[in-house]
Design a protein around this motif. Structure first.
Motif, short mmCIF file in Angstrom:
data_model
loop_
_atom_site.label_atom_id
_atom_site.label_comp_id
_atom_site.label_asym_id
_atom_site.label_seq_id
_atom_site.Cartn_x
_atom_site.Cartn_y
_atom_site.Cartn_z
N ARG A 304 0.83 -1.21 0.00
CA ARG A 304 0.00 0.00 0.00
C ARG A 304 0.86 1.26 0.00
NH1 ARG A 304 -4.62 1.46 4.57
NH2 ARG A 304 -5.12 3.55 3.79
N ALA A 305 1.93 1.25 0.81
CA ALA A 305 2.84 2.41 0.83
C ALA A 305 3.51 2.58 -0.53
CB ALA A 305 3.88 2.22 1.93
N ARG A 306 3.95 1.48 -1.13
CA ARG A 306 4.63 1.57 -2.43
C ARG A 306 3.68 2.06 -3.52
NH1 ARG A 306 6.48 -3.05 -2.33
NH2 ARG A 306 8.50 -2.56 -1.45
N GLU A 307 2.44 1.64 -3.49
CA GLU A 307 1.48 2.10 -4.49
C GLU A 307 1.31 3.61 -4.40
OE1 GLU A 307 -1.98 3.72 -6.08
OE2 GLU A 307 -1.80 3.44 -3.91
N GLU A 308 1.23 4.14 -3.18
CA GLU A 308 1.11 5.59 -3.01
C GLU A 308 2.34 6.30 -3.53
OE1 GLU A 308 -0.47 8.05 0.68
OE2 GLU A 308 1.67 7.60 0.94
N ILE A 309 3.51 5.77 -3.22
CA ILE A 309 4.76 6.39 -3.67
C ILE A 309 4.83 6.42 -5.18
CG2 ILE A 309 7.27 6.10 -3.72
CD1 ILE A 309 6.90 4.69 -0.90
N ARG A 434 10.52 2.51 -3.31
CA ARG A 434 10.32 2.51 -4.75
C ARG A 434 11.34 1.61 -5.45
NH1 ARG A 434 10.41 8.26 -7.62
NH2 ARG A 434 12.57 8.16 -6.86
N ALA A 435 12.51 1.45 -4.85
CA ALA A 435 13.58 0.67 -5.48
C ALA A 435 13.60 -0.79 -5.06
CB ALA A 435 14.94 1.31 -5.15
N TYR A 436 13.15 -1.11 -3.82
CA TYR A 436 13.31 -2.45 -3.28
C TYR A 436 12.04 -2.92 -2.58
CZ TYR A 436 18.37 -1.90 -3.90
OH TYR A 436 19.62 -1.71 -4.42
N SER A 437 11.84 -4.22 -2.63
CA SER A 437 10.87 -4.87 -1.75
C SER A 437 11.64 -5.48 -0.57
CB SER A 437 10.08 -5.95 -2.48
OG SER A 437 10.93 -7.01 -2.87
N PHE A 438 10.93 -5.68 0.54
CA PHE A 438 11.58 -6.11 1.78
C PHE A 438 10.86 -7.32 2.36
CE2 PHE A 438 13.08 -1.89 1.27
CZ PHE A 438 14.26 -1.79 1.98
N GLU A 439 11.66 -8.24 2.86
CA GLU A 439 11.16 -9.39 3.60
C GLU A 439 12.03 -9.56 4.84
OE1 GLU A 439 10.84 -14.26 3.13
OE2 GLU A 439 11.29 -13.01 1.38
N ALA A 440 11.41 -9.64 6.00
CA ALA A 440 12.16 -9.71 7.25
C ALA A 440 12.88 -11.04 7.39
CB ALA A 440 11.24 -9.49 8.43
N VAL A 441 14.15 -10.99 7.72
CA VAL A 441 14.91 -12.17 8.07
C VAL A 441 14.86 -12.40 9.57
CG1 VAL A 441 17.22 -13.21 8.08
CG2 VAL A 441 16.44 -11.90 6.07
N ASP A 442 15.05 -11.35 10.34
CA ASP A 442 14.92 -11.41 11.80
C ASP A 442 13.49 -11.01 12.15
OD1 ASP A 442 17.74 -11.98 12.46
OD2 ASP A 442 18.07 -10.01 11.56
N ALA A 443 12.71 -11.96 12.66
CA ALA A 443 11.30 -11.69 12.90
C ALA A 443 11.09 -10.67 14.00
CB ALA A 443 10.57 -12.99 13.25
N GLU A 444 11.89 -10.71 15.04
CA GLU A 444 11.79 -9.78 16.16
C GLU A 444 13.14 -9.14 16.42
OE1 GLU A 444 9.01 -8.94 17.61
OE2 GLU A 444 7.75 -10.44 16.60
N ILE A 445 13.12 -7.91 16.89
CA ILE A 445 14.36 -7.19 17.19
C ILE A 445 14.35 -6.81 18.66
CG2 ILE A 445 15.87 -5.28 16.55
CD1 ILE A 445 14.24 -4.96 14.02
N PRO A 446 15.16 -7.44 19.50
CA PRO A 446 15.25 -7.01 20.90
C PRO A 446 15.77 -5.57 20.97
CG PRO A 446 16.29 -9.14 20.57
CD PRO A 446 16.03 -8.59 19.22
N VAL A 447 15.23 -4.80 21.91
CA VAL A 447 15.63 -3.40 22.06
C VAL A 447 15.91 -3.09 23.52
CG1 VAL A 447 14.33 -2.62 20.04
CG2 VAL A 447 13.22 -2.64 22.28
N SER A 448 16.61 -1.98 23.74
CA SER A 448 16.85 -1.49 25.10
C SER A 448 16.87 0.03 25.05
CB SER A 448 18.17 -2.02 25.66
OG SER A 448 19.27 -1.53 24.90
N ALA A 449 16.76 0.62 26.21
CA ALA A 449 16.74 2.08 26.31
C ALA A 449 18.12 2.60 26.59
CB ALA A 449 15.78 2.53 27.41
N GLY A 450 18.70 3.33 25.63
CA GLY A 450 19.94 4.05 25.85
C GLY A 450 19.62 5.54 25.88
#
Length: 472
Positions: A304-309, A434-450
């Motif tokens: 949907r985002a790419r169609e708008e772009i 507009r240039a690339y399609s994306f597929e996640a390799v890492d399903a989740e990304i652990p995060v922390s507060a810095g």
């Protein structure tokens, strides 16, 4: 009595409920291992205002956590003068990155804001779109050589955002600064974090390995900034550049009576540059990283985002005027900022006793706001962990409290660069999607507060050039 009224002082309110912790250290271990999860758990168990204690007796810190949009508005806006940047964390940031807009207070802050504000008008910021597009084009080209078509969008967006803000700040000197910032910033920010969240610290001038590494990084970073500032000063009135540093060096302000209070001296100018580098690249990099990774996990929203772009831009480069013509892409950025706010925790210190949400908050209390938590309040964000950019349609936004979403802070100290952050994010995403399609390799990304939200591992995506046929 109205929320936030401080008549009667702290004693006029009810006691703040406390999150249970270990007998000796309180919640210290929980905050060190998972501060965001700890704050979320505190809100879910105890509500809008919760006290979290950490550290051994004698040096224990009591954190008064405020999670409701109304309480956030009180701290950042309606009673902002009562909540200052006087805590230990901000002091460590000041000592490492200077007394710029992020850390200054009182007359220093007001003067700096007067000097800097004209350089961040919408019209002026829109002029930076070309620099963002140029740096994004370099990334788009470089990804054609990605090994196995996999890129780490965390590293790549950090590189892109740093290059973009360095180009805007330093113009033709971007090459001389970007590598130094990339090398020195992680050392300094880690140092600030260790000291900012420690119950006690040794003096900075003691020759410990940590102190020496940080001092060397600061010396190198300050040195490159001072060298370029000196060049701008020597160029003086003959300088023809339109980079932000040249404009900052020439900035003047006056009050209503027309009195010119002068511009920045060299140290003040370096302080502003360091703060802009810190706030201007790490925050936008976070938003870009998670916007891409969320779209990689949600192909329907990505399409949907790419169609708008494609419909709005065709093959031409994006411009600042396209920001309003890409409403869905803008909503994607806002939803990424909701789920992964670049500043997940904000600290203040209460000057005087007050009440928040009917609870007594004493004078001198360390007050914590957590966009990470407030952005997940289910009464304002149904199914809060679900990615849904349509939460940010104009109708949906109008139906929520003002401070249910505050990735740029708010009140008199709202982020001066919020329009630039949105502009950069939308332009970069438009060109990349507009240039690339994306597929996640890492399903989740652990995060922390810095100092800002940090990924605790890679955020890898498989990218495919859209004008290249899919391999069978």
């Amino acid at each position: 009595m109205a929320l936030g009224t401080n008549t009667g002082g702290a004693g006029a309110g009810t006691e703040v409920p406390a999150l249970s912790g270990a007998p000796l250290l309180g919640s210290l271990h929980d905050l060190k291992s998972d501060s965001l999860g700890t704050y979320l758990r505190a809100q879910q168990r105890h509500g809008d205002v919760v006290r979290v204690s950490a550290g051994p007796p004698g040096i224990r810190a009591d954190l008064y956590c405020v999670f409701s949009p109304e309480g956030v508005q009180q701290v950042l806006a309606s009673e902002a003068a009562n909540f200052r940047k006087d805590n230990a964390f901000y002091q460590e940031v000041r000592e490492s990155f200077g007394n710029g807009l992020l850390t200054s207070q009182d007359e220093d802050y007001l003067r700096q804001r007067r000097l800097v504000q004209p350089l961040f008008t919408r019209r002026r910021v829109d002029g930076y779109a070309g620099a963002v597009a140029a740096e994004t084009a370099s990334v788009v080209t470089a990804w054609e050589e990605a090994l196995d078509g996999i890129v780490d969008v965390s590293d790549e967006m950090t590189h892109l955002a740093l290059r973009a803000v360095a180009r805007i700040l330093f113009g033709t000197d971007v090459e001389a600064t970007a590598d130094v910032v990339a090398r020195c910033f992680p050392v300094i920010t880690d140092y600030v974090l260790r000291r900012g969240y420690s119950p006690a610290n040794i003096p900075r001038n003691w020759p410990t390995p940590g102190n020496r590494r940080a001092a060397a990084a600061m010396e190198e970073l300050y040195g490159v900034c001072d060298r370029i500032i000196g060049q701008r000063r020597r160029a003086g009135a003959d300088a023809s550049g339109e980079d932000l540093l040249t404009l900052l060096a020439a900035a003047r302000s006056s009050d209503d009576g027309g009195f010119d209070d002068g511009g920045f001296d060299d140290t003040e100018l370096r302080d502003q540059v360091l703060i802009f580098l810190l706030a201007g690249h790490e925050t936008t990099a976070t938003s870009l990283c998670f916007a891409l990774h969320l779209l990689a996990r949600h192909p329907e929203q990505q399409d949907r985002a790419r169609e708008e772009i494609t419909r709005v831009l065709g093959d031409r480069p994006p411009q600042a005027s396209d920001l309003e013509r890409l409403p869905y892409l803008s909503r994607v950025v806002k939803e990424a900022m909701r789920l992964y706010p670049a500043a997940p925790v904000i600290g203040r210190k209460a000057v005087a006793a007050t009440r928040i949400g009917g609870h007594a908050v004493p004078a001198g209390a360390d007050v914590i706001l957590a966009p990470w938590v407030t952005h997940r309040r289910p009464e304002h964000w149904p199914d809060p962990d679900r990615f849904d950019p349509d939460r940010f349609t104009p109708e949906a936004e109008a139906g929520r409290p003002r401070y249910a979403w505050f990735p740029f802070g708010g009140g008199p100290r709202a982020c001066i660069g919020q329009h630039f952050s949105m502009l950069e994010s939308v332009i970069a995403l438009a060109m990349i999607l507009r240039a690339y399609s994306f597929e996640a390799v890492d399903a989740e990304i652990p995060v922390s507060a810095g100092i800002t939200l940090r990924t605790q591992g890679p955020a890898r995506c498989r990218v495919r050039r859209l004008d290249t046929p899919r391999a069978e």
